[in-house]
Design a protein around this motif. Structure first.
Motif, PDB file in Angstrom:
ATOM      1  N   TYR A 159      30.897  40.160  41.725  1.00 25.01           N
ATOM      2  CA  TYR A 159      32.238  40.588  41.320  1.00 25.01           C
ATOM      3  C   TYR A 159      32.726  39.933  40.032  1.00 25.01           C
ATOM      4  CZ  TYR A 159      33.040  43.281  45.570  1.00 25.01           C
ATOM      5  OH  TYR A 159      32.957  44.219  46.576  1.00 25.01           O
ATOM      6  N   HIS A 252      44.437  40.146  33.675  1.00 26.24           N
ATOM      7  CA  HIS A 252      43.780  40.746  34.843  1.00 26.24           C
ATOM      8  C   HIS A 252      43.020  39.693  35.631  1.00 26.24           C
ATOM      9  CE1 HIS A 252      40.501  43.068  36.884  1.00 26.24           C
ATOM     10  NE2 HIS A 252      41.531  43.829  37.197  1.00 26.24           N
ATOM     11  N   GLY A 255      44.858  37.686  38.314  1.00 28.76           N
ATOM     12  CA  GLY A 255      45.256  38.360  39.543  1.00 28.76           C
ATOM     13  C   GLY A 255      44.167  38.472  40.575  1.00 28.76           C
ATOM     14  N   GLY A 256      42.958  38.002  40.256  1.00 32.22           N
ATOM     15  CA  GLY A 256      41.847  38.134  41.179  1.00 32.22           C
ATOM     16  C   GLY A 256      41.612  36.868  41.996  1.00 32.22           C
ATOM     17  N   LYS A 257      40.487  36.847  42.646  1.00 25.72           N
ATOM     18  CA  LYS A 257      40.132  35.764  43.553  1.00 25.72           C
ATOM     19  C   LYS A 257      39.173  34.800  42.863  1.00 25.72           C
ATOM     20  CE  LYS A 257      37.957  35.162  48.112  1.00 25.72           C
ATOM     21  NZ  LYS A 257      37.298  35.895  49.232  1.00 25.72           N
ATOM     22  N   GLY A 261      38.704  38.629  38.230  1.00 25.71           N
ATOM     23  CA  GLY A 261      39.791  39.605  38.269  1.00 25.71           C
ATOM     24  C   GLY A 261      39.515  40.805  39.123  1.00 25.71           C
ATOM     25  N   ARG A 262      38.250  41.236  39.228  1.00 26.47           N
ATOM     26  CA  ARG A 262      37.925  42.409  40.022  1.00 26.47           C
ATOM     27  C   ARG A 262      37.755  42.079  41.499  1.00 26.47           C
ATOM     28  NH1 ARG A 262      33.316  43.850  39.418  1.00 26.47           N
ATOM     29  NH2 ARG A 262      33.618  45.912  40.322  1.00 26.47           N
ATOM     30  N   ASP A 263      37.742  40.825  41.860  1.00 25.76           N
ATOM     31  CA  ASP A 263      37.525  40.425  43.245  1.00 25.76           C
ATOM     32  C   ASP A 263      38.868  40.377  43.960  1.00 25.76           C
ATOM     33  OD1 ASP A 263      36.598  39.497  45.637  1.00 25.76           O
ATOM     34  OD2 ASP A 263      35.508  37.782  44.810  1.00 25.76           O
ATOM     35  N   ARG A 264      39.253  41.488  44.552  1.00 24.78           N
ATOM     36  CA  ARG A 264      40.548  41.580  45.256  1.00 24.78           C
ATOM     37  C   ARG A 264      40.336  41.707  46.763  1.00 24.78           C
ATOM     38  NH1 ARG A 264      44.512  42.326  41.021  1.00 24.78           N
ATOM     39  NH2 ARG A 264      43.308  41.829  39.144  1.00 24.78           N
ATOM     40  N   ARG A 265      39.168  41.274  47.216  1.00 19.95           N
ATOM     41  CA  ARG A 265      38.866  41.392  48.643  1.00 19.95           C
ATOM     42  C   ARG A 265      39.738  40.443  49.470  1.00 19.95           C
ATOM     43  NH1 ARG A 265      32.942  39.635  48.685  1.00 19.95           N
ATOM     44  NH2 ARG A 265      33.823  38.245  47.096  1.00 19.95           N
ATOM     45  N   LYS A 266      40.080  40.912  50.661  1.00 18.92           N
ATOM     46  CA  LYS A 266      40.842  40.087  51.587  1.00 18.92           C
ATOM     47  C   LYS A 266      39.899  39.502  52.619  1.00 18.92           C
ATOM     48  CE  LYS A 266      45.078  42.784  51.110  1.00 18.92           C
ATOM     49  NZ  LYS A 266      46.103  43.587  51.818  1.00 18.92           N
TER      50      LYS A 266
END
Length: 268
Positions: A159, A252, A255-257, A261-266
């Motif tokens: 990610y 961006h 805002g990610g993990k 930035g693209r890692d928005r997994r919970k």
């Protein structure tokens, strides 16, 4: 022009091969492969699954393209690998087809150079003119923008994103996104400076390099944050599109993990 297939190669009759394609000894090409005009496939190459390869590529021995993703959740769906035109894929590279977690496509653009034993995992997206040196390893869902260079032995966390015109030094461990125009190095890798040499080679103006360098100093050396960096630079002179791309990338990323930035997994 006609297709040339070595007598020891096994090419499924349902595979689609364009004019002037050359298939070397002991290759295996599956029924769902589509290979464009002028592509040269050396010996001992395996092309599996739903794989589309464009025109005038050169694929060297022991490459495997379209193998199943190394992901325990994969259930055998007909995901894809799509490769553009004019790429060089050297000995022993592996390019896995995607999972169902995004749009089902692992993709490589045009005029990329993948050196020996590089690995492109499932759901990766590589843009154009990317160089991956020997033994580079991309985890799943990695995105690399155009004109980036990864030196030997670089490992990129799943990610993570690598921006355009980046240079990643050898043996670096990339756990977080690397913004465009940066030179990153280390384990874990961090942006150390602006990739001035790469920018000059790609005809960036002195003004663009100056403002990108100022953004680097504000954000990484003075730690003023994205908003403050944006305000200071946009109020200080002509707005460069390259600066806007850098600032948007940084915003961006925050805002990610874990810096991705693209890692928005919970968490499950």
């Amino acid at each position: 022009m006609s297709v040339t297939i070595a007598h020891t190669a096994v090419v499924d009759p349902r595979a689609q091969l364009g004019d002037d394609v050359r298939v070397g000894h002991f290759c295996l090409i599956g029924p769902h492969a589509r290979i464009g005009t002028g592509t040269q496939i050396e010996n001992h190459v395996t092309i599996m699954g739903h794989t589309t390869i464009g025109e005038n590529n050169h694929i060297f021995p022991n490459v495997v393209i379209g193998g199943e993703p190394q992901d325990l959740s994969y259930q055998g769906s007909p995901t894809q690998v799509i490769i553009g035109d004019g790429n060089v894929i050297r000995e022993g590279c592996t390019i896995n087809r995607a999972t169902e977690k995004e749009d089902g496509i692992t993709s490589i653009g045009d005029h990329c150079y993948l050196m020996a034993y590089a690995h492109v995992a499932h759901d990766c997206r590589l843009n154009d003119r990317i160089v991956m040196a020997n033994n580079c390893m991309l985890g799943g869902h990695v995105h690399i923008d155009h004109d980036a260079i990864l030196s030997g032995g670089v490992a990129v966390h799943h990610y993570a994103s690598v921006g355009a015109y980046c240079f990643i030094s050898g043996l670096s461990r990339v756990k977080q996104d690397v913004p465009p125009y940066m030179l990153a190095e280390g384990s874990p890798a961090r942006p150390r400076t602006v990739n001035v040499v790469g920018l000059k080679r790609n005809d960036f103006s002195n003004d663009e390099i100056r403002v990108i360098t100022e953004a680097f100093k504000l954000y990484y050396r003075r730690s003023v944050g994205v908003a403050e960096t944006r305000q200071r630079l946009l109020n200080s002179g002509p707005i460069q599109p390259s600066l806007l791309r850098l600032l948007d990338f940084l915003e961006h990323q925050t805002g990610g993990k874990n810096g991705r930035g693209r890692d928005r997994r919970k968490a499950a």
